[in-house]
Design a protein around this motif. Structure first.
Motif, PDB file in Angstrom:
ATOM      1  N   LYS A 106       0.696  -1.301   0.128  1.00  0.00           N
ATOM      2  CA  LYS A 106      -0.078   0.094  -0.369  1.00  0.00           C
ATOM      3  C   LYS A 106       0.645   0.769  -0.078  1.00  0.00           C
ATOM      4  O   LYS A 106       2.471   1.227   0.223  1.00  0.00           O
ATOM      5  CB  LYS A 106      -0.695   0.217   1.224  1.00  0.00           C
ATOM      6  N   VAL A 107       0.469   2.411  -0.049  1.00  0.00           N
ATOM      7  CA  VAL A 107       0.583   3.925  -0.388  1.00  0.00           C
ATOM      8  C   VAL A 107       0.456   4.895   0.282  1.00  0.00           C
ATOM      9  O   VAL A 107      -0.987   5.036   0.748  1.00  0.00           O
ATOM     10  CB  VAL A 107       1.148   4.498  -1.600  1.00  0.00           C
ATOM     11  N   PRO A 108       0.370   5.816   1.143  1.00  0.00           N
ATOM     12  CA  PRO A 108      -0.023   6.520   1.603  1.00  0.00           C
ATOM     13  C   PRO A 108      -0.603   7.608   0.785  1.00  0.00           C
ATOM     14  O   PRO A 108      -0.781   7.377  -0.227  1.00  0.00           O
ATOM     15  CB  PRO A 108       1.146   7.514   2.594  1.00  0.00           C
ATOM     16  N   ASP A 109      -2.251   7.749   1.197  1.00  0.00           N
ATOM     17  CA  ASP A 109      -3.317   8.388   0.397  1.00  0.00           C
ATOM     18  C   ASP A 109      -2.649   9.455  -0.281  1.00  0.00           C
ATOM     19  O   ASP A 109      -2.638   9.457  -1.580  1.00  0.00           O
ATOM     20  CB  ASP A 109      -4.559   8.757   1.718  1.00  0.00           C
ATOM     21  N   GLN A 110      -2.164  10.742   0.981  1.00  0.00           N
ATOM     22  CA  GLN A 110      -1.039  11.319   0.545  1.00  0.00           C
ATOM     23  C   GLN A 110       0.196  11.578   0.297  1.00  0.00           C
ATOM     24  O   GLN A 110       0.065  12.585   0.986  1.00  0.00           O
ATOM     25  CB  GLN A 110      -1.978  12.416   1.445  1.00  0.00           C
ATOM     26  N   TRP A 111       0.427  10.724  -0.337  1.00  0.00           N
ATOM     27  CA  TRP A 111       2.025  10.876  -0.488  1.00  0.00           C
ATOM     28  C   TRP A 111       2.609  11.988  -0.897  1.00  0.00           C
ATOM     29  O   TRP A 111       3.867  12.126  -0.731  1.00  0.00           O
ATOM     30  CB  TRP A 111       2.580   9.643  -1.592  1.00  0.00           C
ATOM     31  N   GLU A 112       1.979  12.416  -1.537  1.00  0.00           N
ATOM     32  CA  GLU A 112       2.799  13.589  -2.594  1.00  0.00           C
ATOM     33  C   GLU A 112       3.063  14.931  -1.582  1.00  0.00           C
ATOM     34  O   GLU A 112       3.847  15.461  -1.478  1.00  0.00           O
ATOM     35  CB  GLU A 112       2.167  14.439  -3.385  1.00  0.00           C
ATOM     36  N   PHE A 113       2.264  14.549  -0.334  1.00  0.00           N
ATOM     37  CA  PHE A 113       2.852  15.574   1.002  1.00  0.00           C
ATOM     38  C   PHE A 113       3.995  15.551   1.687  1.00  0.00           C
ATOM     39  O   PHE A 113       4.797  15.881   2.521  1.00  0.00           O
ATOM     40  CB  PHE A 113       1.556  16.304   1.358  1.00  0.00           C
ATOM     41  N   ALA A 114       4.515  13.952   1.104  1.00  0.00           N
ATOM     42  CA  ALA A 114       5.305  13.578   2.551  1.00  0.00           C
ATOM     43  C   ALA A 114       6.829  13.794   2.094  1.00  0.00           C
ATOM     44  O   ALA A 114       7.102  13.931   0.684  1.00  0.00           O
ATOM     45  CB  ALA A 114       5.546  11.862   2.953  1.00  0.00           C
ATOM     46  N   THR A 115       7.495  12.869   2.598  1.00  0.00           N
ATOM     47  CA  THR A 115       9.283  13.003   2.359  1.00  0.00           C
ATOM     48  C   THR A 115       9.689  11.983   2.424  1.00  0.00           C
ATOM     49  O   THR A 115       8.638  11.036   2.471  1.00  0.00           O
ATOM     50  CB  THR A 115       9.925  13.848   3.579  1.00  0.00           C
ATOM     51  N   VAL A 116      10.296  11.312   1.589  1.00  0.00           N
ATOM     52  CA  VAL A 116      10.579  10.261   1.766  1.00  0.00           C
ATOM     53  C   VAL A 116      11.264   9.668   3.284  1.00  0.00           C
ATOM     54  O   VAL A 116      10.801   8.508   2.761  1.00  0.00           O
ATOM     55  CB  VAL A 116      12.326   9.814   0.696  1.00  0.00           C
ATOM     56  N   ASP A 117      11.629  10.020   3.928  1.00  0.00           N
ATOM     57  CA  ASP A 117      11.299   9.552   4.936  1.00  0.00           C
ATOM     58  C   ASP A 117      10.563   9.250   5.775  1.00  0.00           C
ATOM     59  O   ASP A 117      10.794   8.052   6.123  1.00  0.00           O
ATOM     60  CB  ASP A 117      12.246  10.262   6.169  1.00  0.00           C
ATOM     61  N   GLU A 118       9.908  10.153   5.562  1.00  0.00           N
ATOM     62  CA  GLU A 118       7.612   9.870   6.048  1.00  0.00           C
ATOM     63  C   GLU A 118       6.939   8.736   5.453  1.00  0.00           C
ATOM     64  O   GLU A 118       6.650   7.654   5.968  1.00  0.00           O
ATOM     65  CB  GLU A 118       7.436  10.954   5.882  1.00  0.00           C
ATOM     66  N   LEU A 119       7.666   8.611   4.016  1.00  0.00           N
ATOM     67  CA  LEU A 119       7.281   7.277   3.513  1.00  0.00           C
ATOM     68  C   LEU A 119       7.442   6.244   3.850  1.00  0.00           C
ATOM     69  O   LEU A 119       7.120   5.251   4.279  1.00  0.00           O
ATOM     70  CB  LEU A 119       7.931   7.311   1.657  1.00  0.00           C
ATOM     71  N   TRP A 120       8.720   6.129   4.139  1.00  0.00           N
ATOM     72  CA  TRP A 120       9.454   4.409   5.181  1.00  0.00           C
ATOM     73  C   TRP A 120       8.775   4.811   5.885  1.00  0.00           C
ATOM     74  O   TRP A 120       8.578   3.101   6.319  1.00  0.00           O
ATOM     75  CB  TRP A 120      11.419   4.238   4.489  1.00  0.00           C
ATOM     76  N   GLN A 121       8.669   5.232   6.664  1.00  0.00           N
ATOM     77  CA  GLN A 121       7.989   4.574   8.032  1.00  0.00           C
ATOM     78  C   GLN A 121       7.069   4.270   8.242  1.00  0.00           C
ATOM     79  O   GLN A 121       6.461   3.883   9.008  1.00  0.00           O
ATOM     80  CB  GLN A 121       7.724   6.332   8.783  1.00  0.00           C
ATOM     81  N   TRP A 122       5.868   5.122   7.270  1.00  0.00           N
ATOM     82  CA  TRP A 122       4.826   4.333   6.757  1.00  0.00           C
ATOM     83  C   TRP A 122       4.794   3.408   6.369  1.00  0.00           C
ATOM     84  O   TRP A 122       3.951   1.873   6.488  1.00  0.00           O
ATOM     85  CB  TRP A 122       4.019   5.678   6.039  1.00  0.00           C
ATOM     86  N   ALA A 123       5.453   2.767   4.825  1.00  0.00           N
ATOM     87  CA  ALA A 123       5.720   2.165   4.846  1.00  0.00           C
ATOM     88  C   ALA A 123       6.198   0.335   5.726  1.00  0.00           C
ATOM     89  O   ALA A 123       5.896  -0.334   5.896  1.00  0.00           O
ATOM     90  CB  ALA A 123       7.013   1.631   3.817  1.00  0.00           C
ATOM     91  N   ILE A 124       7.305   0.912   6.454  1.00  0.00           N
ATOM     92  CA  ILE A 124       7.625   0.148   8.262  1.00  0.00           C
ATOM     93  C   ILE A 124       6.655  -0.094   8.120  1.00  0.00           C
ATOM     94  O   ILE A 124       5.903  -1.469   8.565  1.00  0.00           O
ATOM     95  CB  ILE A 124       8.732   0.925   8.633  1.00  0.00           C
ATOM     96  N   ARG A 125       5.592   0.633   8.749  1.00  0.00           N
ATOM     97  CA  ARG A 125       4.635   0.634   9.296  1.00  0.00           C
ATOM     98  C   ARG A 125       2.863  -0.456   9.299  1.00  0.00           C
ATOM     99  O   ARG A 125       2.691  -1.374   9.204  1.00  0.00           O
ATOM    100  CB  ARG A 125       3.802   1.789  10.369  1.00  0.00           C
ATOM    101  N   HIS A 126       3.204  -0.498   7.888  1.00  0.00           N
ATOM    102  CA  HIS A 126       2.281  -1.552   7.106  1.00  0.00           C
ATOM    103  C   HIS A 126       3.020  -2.284   6.299  1.00  0.00           C
ATOM    104  O   HIS A 126       2.136  -2.570   4.940  1.00  0.00           O
ATOM    105  CB  HIS A 126       1.182  -0.392   5.867  1.00  0.00           C
ATOM    106  N   TRP A 127       4.380  -3.059   6.315  1.00  0.00           N
ATOM    107  CA  TRP A 127       4.818  -3.423   5.624  1.00  0.00           C
ATOM    108  C   TRP A 127       4.129  -5.090   5.545  1.00  0.00           C
ATOM    109  O   TRP A 127       3.721  -5.808   6.104  1.00  0.00           O
ATOM    110  CB  TRP A 127       6.473  -3.623   5.980  1.00  0.00           C
ATOM    111  N   SER A 128       3.610  -5.708   4.254  1.00  0.00           N
ATOM    112  CA  SER A 128       3.721  -6.777   3.952  1.00  0.00           C
ATOM    113  C   SER A 128       3.867  -7.814   3.605  1.00  0.00           C
ATOM    114  O   SER A 128       3.932  -7.631   2.432  1.00  0.00           O
ATOM    115  CB  SER A 128       1.959  -7.222   4.056  1.00  0.00           C
ATOM    116  N   LEU A 129       4.749  -8.699   3.600  1.00  0.00           N
ATOM    117  CA  LEU A 129       5.744  -9.800   2.989  1.00  0.00           C
ATOM    118  C   LEU A 129       4.599 -10.973   2.403  1.00  0.00           C
ATOM    119  O   LEU A 129       5.139 -11.176   1.155  1.00  0.00           O
ATOM    120  CB  LEU A 129       6.511 -10.640   4.102  1.00  0.00           C
ATOM    121  N   ALA A 130       3.810 -11.185   2.568  1.00  0.00           N
ATOM    122  CA  ALA A 130       2.552 -11.739   1.807  1.00  0.00           C
ATOM    123  C   ALA A 130       2.479 -11.264   0.612  1.00  0.00           C
ATOM    124  O   ALA A 130       1.236 -11.884  -0.071  1.00  0.00           O
ATOM    125  CB  ALA A 130       1.567 -12.382   2.967  1.00  0.00           C
TER     126      ALA A 130
END
Ligand code: GLU
Ligand code: ZN
Length: 307
Positions: free
Chosen positions: A266-290
């Motif tokens: 998944k990607v955050p809804d309003q990723w356009e307004f994020a920084t790449v660091d925030e993107l990874w922080q979000w991605a770590i919380r939502h990470w799914s190997l499955a």
């Protein structure tokens, strides 16, 4: 060897690029997948530069890769390990295999092997030198394989089994030009760095039974594996050979989003307004190997047009 041998080792992953050129999309995907898988488990993520083949390594390529990882906010733990500094470790492993009589010198030229293969109906090295002992002439060192199925339980690709003597043959662990082979170096360093799981491109899945075999002979711990789909463009692996463009350092956020989508995340809804660091922080919380597509390869260009 390093001193760290806890009973329940902390998760440790790694990204291990060969510095044969700048990072392209496919290798960035491997970097991000191994990073997120480690960080989602509060683990460590190491970077190892696999510079064991100088003729194929343009000057500055390793630094270029590291600068790109930095531009993407992929911060590694501990110092970068350069395989060019690890020859003693590889030699020690080779001596160990040698003491167990699992290695032999091979003086065959590529041409001689080709000729022997066309005379027989074999497809792998025909074991011409298997009985040989020490020789003074220039030679490669091969490891003896066994007729035995080696199973790899991959977290994404499922069960992969290979009989390495039949399908790969006695393989080279040290080349005639004196350089160590990837198969040996990668196994020695994954153990040396106490790696617990390998996340990398599925093009290396069929190398994994060879590596598991060496781990067993060298008495190293077995590892977990997750082989991610490789990015293809019109059916070909995106790599330097297929002239894939290097990833740009200019728009890490946009490219980071493409990487997450490629990995089925998944990607955050309003990723356009994020920084790449925030993107990874979000991605770590939502990470799914499955959620990673259970396939060996995926078209990158085609998916991109669909999104
Ligand atoms: N150095 C290898 C490559 O860049 C990858 C090694 C690995 O991840 O095991 O293809
Ligand atoms: Zn030979």
């Amino acid at each position: 060897m390093s001193e760290f041998h806890p009973k329940y080792p902390r998760y440790r992953g790694r990204f291990a690029p060969s510095p044969t050129g700048p990072l392209h999309f496919g290798s960035l995907v491997s970097a991000v997948a191994s990073y997120l898988q480690a960080k989602a488990q509060a683990g460590e993520w190491l970077v190892r530069i696999e510079d064991i083949d100088p003729p194929r390594e343009p000057a500055g390529a390793a630094d270029d890769i590291l600068r790109t990882l930095e531009a993407y906010g992929l911060n590694w733990d501990g110092p970068v390990l350069y395989q060019s500094t690890r020859r003693d470790g590889y030699e020690e492993a080779l001596l160990d295999l040698n003491r167990q009589h699992f290695t032999y010198p091979c003086t065959c030229s590529r041409k001689q092997i080709q000729e022997a293969l066309s005379r027989s109906n074999k497809t792998v090295y025909p074991e011409t030198c298997r009985g040989a002992t020490a020789t003074k002439s220039p030679h490669a060192t091969r490891v003896k394989t066994e007729f035995q199925d080696i199973p790899i339980r991959d977290a994404i690709q499922g069960l992969f089994t290979q009989n390495i003597r039949e399908h790969v043959g006695d393989f080279v662990v040290k080349r005639a030009d004196g350089f160590y082979a990837y198969q040996l170096a990668v196994v020695v360093d994954d153990a040396y760095q106490n790696i617990t799981e390998i996340v990398r491109g599925s093009d290396l899945l069929d190398n994994t039974p060879r590596q598991a075999y060496l781990q067993r002979l060298l008495d190293f711990p077995l590892l977990q594996y997750a082989h991610i789909p490789i990015a293809t463009s019109n059916g070909d692996k995106m790599s330097k050979q297929t002239k894939a463009p290097p990833v740009s350092r200019q728009n890490p956020l946009e490219t980071g989003v493409q990487v997450l989508k490629f990995l089925g995340q998944k990607v955050p809804d309003q990723w356009e307004f994020a920084t790449v660091d925030e993107l990874w922080q979000w991605a770590i919380r939502h990470w799914s190997l499955a959620a990673i597509p259970k396939t060996r390869s995926l078209e990158y260009g085609a998916r991109r047009e669909n999104t």
